[in-house]
Every structure is written in C-alpha cells, then in structure tokens.
Write a protein that holds these residues in place. Structure first.
Motif, PDB file in Angstrom:
ATOM      1  N   ARG A  38      28.138  14.154  13.192  1.00  0.00           N
ATOM      2  CA  ARG A  38      28.075  15.656  13.561  1.00  0.00           C
ATOM      3  C   ARG A  38      28.935  16.545  12.996  1.00  0.00           C
ATOM      4  O   ARG A  38      28.928  17.460  12.056  1.00  0.00           O
ATOM      5  N   ALA A  39      30.474  15.974  12.432  1.00  0.00           N
ATOM      6  CA  ALA A  39      31.425  16.312  11.987  1.00  0.00           C
ATOM      7  C   ALA A  39      31.546  16.268  10.826  1.00  0.00           C
ATOM      8  O   ALA A  39      31.477  17.524  10.573  1.00  0.00           O
ATOM      9  N   GLU A  40      30.857  15.571  10.119  1.00  0.00           N
ATOM     10  CA  GLU A  40      30.393  15.271   8.876  1.00  0.00           C
ATOM     11  C   GLU A  40      29.749  15.482   8.362  1.00  0.00           C
ATOM     12  O   GLU A  40      29.937  15.867   7.278  1.00  0.00           O
ATOM     13  N   ILE A  41      28.605  16.149   9.129  1.00  0.00           N
ATOM     14  CA  ILE A  41      27.977  16.688   8.535  1.00  0.00           C
ATOM     15  C   ILE A  41      27.850  17.917   8.404  1.00  0.00           C
ATOM     16  O   ILE A  41      28.223  18.757   7.404  1.00  0.00           O
ATOM     17  N   ASP A  42      28.527  19.050   9.396  1.00  0.00           N
ATOM     18  CA  ASP A  42      29.588  19.870   9.525  1.00  0.00           C
ATOM     19  C   ASP A  42      30.250  19.974   8.153  1.00  0.00           C
ATOM     20  O   ASP A  42      30.873  21.472   7.204  1.00  0.00           O
ATOM     21  N   ASP A  43      31.267  19.015   7.800  1.00  0.00           N
ATOM     22  CA  ASP A  43      32.062  19.365   6.475  1.00  0.00           C
ATOM     23  C   ASP A  43      31.256  18.921   5.551  1.00  0.00           C
ATOM     24  O   ASP A  43      31.460  19.836   4.313  1.00  0.00           O
ATOM     25  N   GLU A  44      30.398  17.751   5.237  1.00  0.00           N
ATOM     26  CA  GLU A  44      29.498  18.426   3.702  1.00  0.00           C
ATOM     27  C   GLU A  44      28.486  19.886   3.778  1.00  0.00           C
ATOM     28  O   GLU A  44      28.473  20.113   2.533  1.00  0.00           O
ATOM     29  N   ARG A  45      28.204  20.259   4.817  1.00  0.00           N
ATOM     30  CA  ARG A  45      27.513  21.649   4.804  1.00  0.00           C
ATOM     31  C   ARG A  45      28.402  22.915   4.019  1.00  0.00           C
ATOM     32  O   ARG A  45      28.468  23.542   3.444  1.00  0.00           O
ATOM     33  N   GLU A  46      29.921  22.493   4.863  1.00  0.00           N
ATOM     34  CA  GLU A  46      31.123  23.935   4.426  1.00  0.00           C
ATOM     35  C   GLU A  46      31.258  23.886   3.201  1.00  0.00           C
ATOM     36  O   GLU A  46      31.045  23.947   1.915  1.00  0.00           O
ATOM     37  N   MET A  47      31.605  21.670   2.267  1.00  0.00           N
ATOM     38  CA  MET A  47      31.342  21.241   0.838  1.00  0.00           C
ATOM     39  C   MET A  47      30.417  22.168   0.594  1.00  0.00           C
ATOM     40  O   MET A  47      30.686  22.788  -0.875  1.00  0.00           O
ATOM     41  N   ILE A  48      29.109  22.148   0.704  1.00  0.00           N
ATOM     42  CA  ILE A  48      28.149  22.208   0.183  1.00  0.00           C
ATOM     43  C   ILE A  48      28.108  24.054  -0.290  1.00  0.00           C
ATOM     44  O   ILE A  48      27.535  24.389  -1.290  1.00  0.00           O
ATOM     45  N   SER A  49      28.124  24.823   1.140  1.00  0.00           N
ATOM     46  CA  SER A  49      28.694  26.215   0.611  1.00  0.00           C
ATOM     47  C   SER A  49      29.317  27.018  -0.056  1.00  0.00           C
ATOM     48  O   SER A  49      29.554  27.681  -0.759  1.00  0.00           O
ATOM     49  N   VAL A  50      30.623  26.325  -0.282  1.00  0.00           N
ATOM     50  CA  VAL A  50      32.114  25.674  -0.875  1.00  0.00           C
ATOM     51  C   VAL A  50      31.474  25.865  -2.496  1.00  0.00           C
ATOM     52  O   VAL A  50      31.443  26.870  -3.378  1.00  0.00           O
ATOM     53  N   LEU A  51      30.147  24.840  -3.093  1.00  0.00           N
ATOM     54  CA  LEU A  51      30.549  24.167  -3.900  1.00  0.00           C
ATOM     55  C   LEU A  51      29.223  25.729  -4.578  1.00  0.00           C
ATOM     56  O   LEU A  51      29.075  25.929  -5.561  1.00  0.00           O
ATOM     57  N   ARG A  52      28.367  25.876  -3.924  1.00  0.00           N
ATOM     58  CA  ARG A  52      27.304  27.027  -3.887  1.00  0.00           C
ATOM     59  C   ARG A  52      28.134  28.269  -4.330  1.00  0.00           C
ATOM     60  O   ARG A  52      27.474  29.527  -5.444  1.00  0.00           O
ATOM     61  N   ALA A  53      28.859  28.868  -3.408  1.00  0.00           N
ATOM     62  CA  ALA A  53      30.350  29.638  -4.320  1.00  0.00           C
ATOM     63  C   ALA A  53      30.330  29.985  -5.934  1.00  0.00           C
ATOM     64  O   ALA A  53      30.576  31.057  -5.983  1.00  0.00           O
ATOM     65  N   GLU A  54      30.846  28.691  -5.294  1.00  0.00           N
ATOM     66  CA  GLU A  54      31.665  28.096  -7.068  1.00  0.00           C
ATOM     67  C   GLU A  54      30.716  28.331  -8.158  1.00  0.00           C
ATOM     68  O   GLU A  54      30.622  28.519  -9.627  1.00  0.00           O
ATOM     69  N   TRP A  55      29.362  28.009  -7.661  1.00  0.00           N
ATOM     70  CA  TRP A  55      28.054  27.765  -8.589  1.00  0.00           C
ATOM     71  C   TRP A  55      28.167  29.481  -8.955  1.00  0.00           C
ATOM     72  O   TRP A  55      27.810  29.787 -10.110  1.00  0.00           O
ATOM     73  N   ASN A  56      27.535  29.543  -8.236  1.00  0.00           N
ATOM     74  CA  ASN A  56      27.649  31.285  -8.756  1.00  0.00           C
ATOM     75  C   ASN A  56      28.232  31.864  -9.178  1.00  0.00           C
ATOM     76  O   ASN A  56      27.927  33.035  -9.956  1.00  0.00           O
ATOM     77  N   GLN A  60      28.117  33.171 -13.366  1.00  0.00           N
ATOM     78  CA  GLN A  60      27.809  34.457 -14.112  1.00  0.00           C
ATOM     79  C   GLN A  60      27.692  34.656 -15.709  1.00  0.00           C
ATOM     80  O   GLN A  60      27.859  33.695 -16.663  1.00  0.00           O
ATOM     81  N   PRO A  61      26.453  35.527 -16.370  1.00  0.00           N
ATOM     82  CA  PRO A  61      25.936  35.359 -17.254  1.00  0.00           C
ATOM     83  C   PRO A  61      27.445  36.412 -18.236  1.00  0.00           C
ATOM     84  O   PRO A  61      27.537  36.634 -19.317  1.00  0.00           O
ATOM     85  N   SER A  62      28.202  37.406 -17.641  1.00  0.00           N
ATOM     86  CA  SER A  62      29.508  37.446 -18.018  1.00  0.00           C
ATOM     87  C   SER A  62      30.058  36.914 -17.958  1.00  0.00           C
ATOM     88  O   SER A  62      31.084  36.862 -19.656  1.00  0.00           O
ATOM     89  N   ARG A  63      30.964  35.794 -17.359  1.00  0.00           N
ATOM     90  CA  ARG A  63      31.709  35.377 -17.391  1.00  0.00           C
ATOM     91  C   ARG A  63      31.066  33.955 -18.371  1.00  0.00           C
ATOM     92  O   ARG A  63      31.784  33.144 -19.557  1.00  0.00           O
ATOM     93  N   ILE A  64      29.972  33.601 -18.611  1.00  0.00           N
ATOM     94  CA  ILE A  64      29.303  32.493 -19.712  1.00  0.00           C
ATOM     95  C   ILE A  64      29.366  33.767 -21.236  1.00  0.00           C
ATOM     96  O   ILE A  64      29.644  32.900 -22.575  1.00  0.00           O
ATOM     97  N   GLN A  65      29.540  34.444 -21.826  1.00  0.00           N
ATOM     98  CA  GLN A  65      29.396  36.176 -22.348  1.00  0.00           C
ATOM     99  C   GLN A  65      30.955  35.723 -22.965  1.00  0.00           C
ATOM    100  O   GLN A  65      30.902  35.314 -23.898  1.00  0.00           O
TER     101      GLN A  65
END
Length: 116
Positions: A38-56, A60-65
């Motif tokens: 359960r602790a590993e699952i929580d860590d993975e979920r936190e990592m996924i949320s961090v990676l999603r924020a980084e991906w967003n 960003q189109p302005s950054r890519i431009q």
C-alpha cells in the motif's frame, strides 16, 4: 484409559497452540507485506501525479513555440505559399500493372506528357 485420553487431549491442545502461533506469525507477515504494498502504491500514485504535472508543463503550446523559435531554423509561411488542392497536378495513371519498363503516355488530368 483416562490417562491416555488426557495425554491425547494435552497433545492436541499443544498441537493446536503451535498451529495457531504459526498462523498468527504468517498473518502478521502478510499484514506487513500488505502495508508495504500500500505504501508503494501511494508512492507510485504520487509519482504519477508529479509526472502528469510535469507533462502538462512541458506540453504547453507557448513553451513549445518558444523552443521551436529558439532551436529550429524555420521561416514563417508566406501567403503565396498557400494553395488549393485543385491546383496540384494529378498523379500519373498506372496503366501497365505488369511492371514492364515501357513508356506510358497520359496523365490522369488529361495531359499527354510521357511518364516513365
């Protein structure tokens, strides 16, 4: 006879106690493993949320431009470069499907130029 029954009862009670002790140890070990998972699952979920924020942020189109302007040597599209599909020449007709290396006349658009 009573001694034999009493001895058998004592042996069964001891065997039941030992078995119960083993099951308790195994269940505690499984409970620890469940808690770790359960602790590993929580860590993975936190990592996924961090990676999603980084991906967003990275997506960003302005950054890519800005990166395209900085690192790619691209020219802006002129108005004269924009055309319509109707102005493109038609593809040549493939009249000889045998693949023989012969000269074929005619385009799909009605032009009589030779296609090789």
């Amino acid at each position: 006879m009573t001694r034999l029954v009493s001895l058998l009862a004592v042996v069964l009670i001891v065997a039941a106690a030992v078995g119960l002790y083993r099951f308790k140890g195994e269940s505690q070990q499984l409970a620890r493993q469940i808690a770790e998972l359960r602790a590993e699952i929580d860590d993975e979920r936190e990592m996924i949320s961090v990676l999603r924020a980084e991906w967003n942020y990275l997506d960003q189109p302005s950054r890519i431009q800005e990166l395209a302007d900085r690192y790619l040597d691209l020219n802006r599209l002129d108005v004269e470069q924009i055309s319509m599909v109707e102005h493109l020449p038609m593809r040549p007709l493939d009249i000889d499907p045998s693949g023989a290396n012969t000269t074929i006349g005619g385009f799909a658009g009605g032009d009589d130029r030779t296609v090789q």
